[in-house]
Design an enzyme around this catalytic site. Structure first.
Site, short mmCIF file in Angstrom:
data_model
loop_
_atom_site.label_atom_id
_atom_site.label_comp_id
_atom_site.label_asym_id
_atom_site.label_seq_id
_atom_site.Cartn_x
_atom_site.Cartn_y
_atom_site.Cartn_z
N ASP A 184 0.87 -1.18 0.00
CA ASP A 184 0.00 0.00 0.00
C ASP A 184 0.91 1.24 0.00
O ASP A 184 2.13 1.11 0.17
CB ASP A 184 -0.92 -0.02 1.24
CG ASP A 184 -1.91 1.15 1.28
OD1 ASP A 184 -2.35 1.60 0.21
OD2 ASP A 184 -2.24 1.62 2.38
N SER A 185 0.29 2.40 -0.14
CA SER A 185 1.06 3.64 -0.04
C SER A 185 1.42 3.94 1.41
O SER A 185 2.34 4.68 1.70
CB SER A 185 0.22 4.80 -0.57
OG SER A 185 -0.99 4.86 0.18
N TYR A 192 -1.13 8.33 -2.57
CA TYR A 192 -1.32 7.98 -3.98
C TYR A 192 -2.52 8.71 -4.59
O TYR A 192 -2.57 8.97 -5.78
CB TYR A 192 -1.56 6.48 -4.13
CG TYR A 192 -0.30 5.62 -4.18
CD1 TYR A 192 0.97 6.17 -4.03
CD2 TYR A 192 -0.40 4.25 -4.42
CE1 TYR A 192 2.10 5.37 -4.08
CE2 TYR A 192 0.72 3.44 -4.49
CZ TYR A 192 1.97 4.01 -4.32
OH TYR A 192 3.08 3.21 -4.39
N CYS A 202 -4.49 -1.79 -1.83
CA CYS A 202 -4.70 -0.37 -2.12
C CYS A 202 -5.62 -0.27 -3.33
O CYS A 202 -5.30 -0.80 -4.39
CB CYS A 202 -3.35 0.29 -2.41
SG CYS A 202 -3.46 1.98 -2.99
N ASN A 203 -6.75 0.40 -3.15
CA ASN A 203 -7.70 0.55 -4.26
C ASN A 203 -7.13 1.44 -5.36
O ASN A 203 -7.36 1.18 -6.55
CB ASN A 203 -9.00 1.19 -3.76
CG ASN A 203 -9.83 0.26 -2.91
OD1 ASN A 203 -10.77 -0.35 -3.38
ND2 ASN A 203 -9.47 0.14 -1.64
N THR A 204 -6.42 2.50 -4.98
CA THR A 204 -5.90 3.42 -5.98
C THR A 204 -4.93 2.68 -6.90
O THR A 204 -5.06 2.73 -8.13
CB THR A 204 -5.18 4.61 -5.29
OG1 THR A 204 -6.02 5.12 -4.27
CG2 THR A 204 -4.84 5.70 -6.28
N CYS A 247 -11.23 2.70 -0.13
CA CYS A 247 -9.82 2.99 0.14
C CYS A 247 -9.50 2.17 1.38
O CYS A 247 -10.27 2.18 2.35
CB CYS A 247 -9.63 4.48 0.42
SG CYS A 247 -8.00 4.86 1.10
N HIS A 304 -7.54 2.57 3.67
CA HIS A 304 -7.36 3.33 4.92
C HIS A 304 -8.69 3.50 5.68
O HIS A 304 -8.69 3.68 6.90
CB HIS A 304 -6.82 4.72 4.61
CG HIS A 304 -5.34 4.78 4.37
ND1 HIS A 304 -4.76 4.32 3.21
CD2 HIS A 304 -4.33 5.23 5.15
CE1 HIS A 304 -3.44 4.51 3.29
NE2 HIS A 304 -3.16 5.05 4.45
N1 DGL Z 1 -4.92 3.05 0.79
C1 DGL Z 1 -4.98 3.51 -0.54
C2 DGL Z 1 -6.24 3.09 -1.25
O1 DGL Z 1 -6.83 2.08 -0.94
C3 DGL Z 1 -4.41 4.83 -0.97
C4 DGL Z 1 -4.40 5.98 -0.06
C5 DGL Z 1 -3.53 7.08 -0.63
O2 DGL Z 1 -2.31 6.91 -0.59
O3 DGL Z 1 -4.07 8.08 -1.13
O4 DGL Z 1 -6.67 3.72 -2.18
#
Ligand code: DGL
Length: 262
Positions: free
Chosen positions: A11-12, A43, A75-77, A189, A191
């Site tokens: 992940d980021s 991200y 990480c979804n992004t 996301c 997070h």
């Molecule tokens: N946790 C990440 C996601 O699922 C990215 C969060 C980020 O770095 O902006 O998208």
């Protein structure tokens, strides 16, 4: 496949812990390497071009270094932008994390679904396609928030985070036309499950769902029959930049007791 080959989570930042946790519940002795690209965090405010170039290159280096049995892009992004590129670049199985629109569409009664993700995720054609494929009879409202990502990092690191800041950052999702009839929100996301208790308390009639359990089941399925150590080995967290010291303490409950940098 050696029993000590790890599962590599990526992940980021610390969002991937919301995927790691249900995975450890299903495979308690799995060797874990958790990689956080905190040098490029967040991200969600980066461009598609940057993510599509950065993530496969980084996962290539990480895979060479830790020789995982499976890679989880937690990480979804990164997944909605770079999953195909990563699969093409690596010769290990790769599990992605994409918004749980299908289960949301199955359970909504009002047929109005919210998708709460990063700014980058909510604009992806991947999300258009999931909506068209699984939620064609629903209205899918979206909101991208970088603030929520930061707040989740701060909360996990033990900083004083204001509940109202979290609730306020999600509010634009509900302020859109039709938003008052949302009964199901996809936490798109990784997070955001770390903030879900506060969001649920502020919106008692709304179900907040995420893909964590489903992804953990997918990981267990793909590794079914493989050898695991008899006791859980120490987990490793790899950061691409020096992490805040408080984070090291916060990772220990997830079994990540060795902290290193790439
Ligand atoms: N946790 C990440 C996601 O699922 C990215 C969060 C980020 O770095 O902006 O998208």
């Amino acid at each position: 496949m050696s029993s000590d080959a790890p599962i590599l989570f990526f992940d980021s930042g610390i969002g991937g812990l919301s995927i790691l946790e249900p995975t450890r519940a299903l495979i308690p002795t799995a060797p874990i390497v958790y990689a956080a690209d905190n040098a490029a965090f967040p991200y969600g405010t980066r461009s598609e071009t940057e993510i599509a170039a950065r993530v496969p290159a980084l996962l290539g280096r990480l895979t060479e270094r830790v020789r995982p049995r499976l890679v989880v892009i937690a990480c979804n992004t990164a997944s909605t932008i770079a999953l195909d590129h990563v699969r093409a670049a690596l010769d290990v199985p790769v599990v992605g994390t994409v918004p749980a629109i299908k289960p949301a569409a199955e359970q909504t009664k009002t047929k109005i679904i919210g998708v709460l993700g990063t700014q980058a995720t909510v604009r992806q054609p991947y999300v258009d396609n999931l909506s068209a494929q699984y939620a064609a009879d629903c209205t899918v409202l979206r909101h991208g928030s970088a603030a929520l990502v930061e707040l989740a990092e701060q909360r996990l690191a033990g900083e004083d985070v204001d509940t109202q800041a979290v609730v306020g950052a999600a509010q634009p999702l509900f302020d859109q036309p039709g938003g008052d009839r949302i009964d199901t929100v996809v936490l798109a996301c990784t997070h955001f499950p770390l903030l879900a208790d506060w969001l649920r308390a502020a919106h008692p009639g709304v179900a907040f769902i995420d893909g964590g359990q489903g992804i953990a089941r997918r990981i267990a399925y793909l590794t079914n029959g493989q050898q695991w150590p008899s006791t859980a080995p120490e987990g490793t967290a790899i950061f691409t930049a020096t992490p805040p010291p408080a984070l090291a303490k916060a990772l220990a409950p997830y079994g990540l007791t060795r902290i290193t940098s790439l």
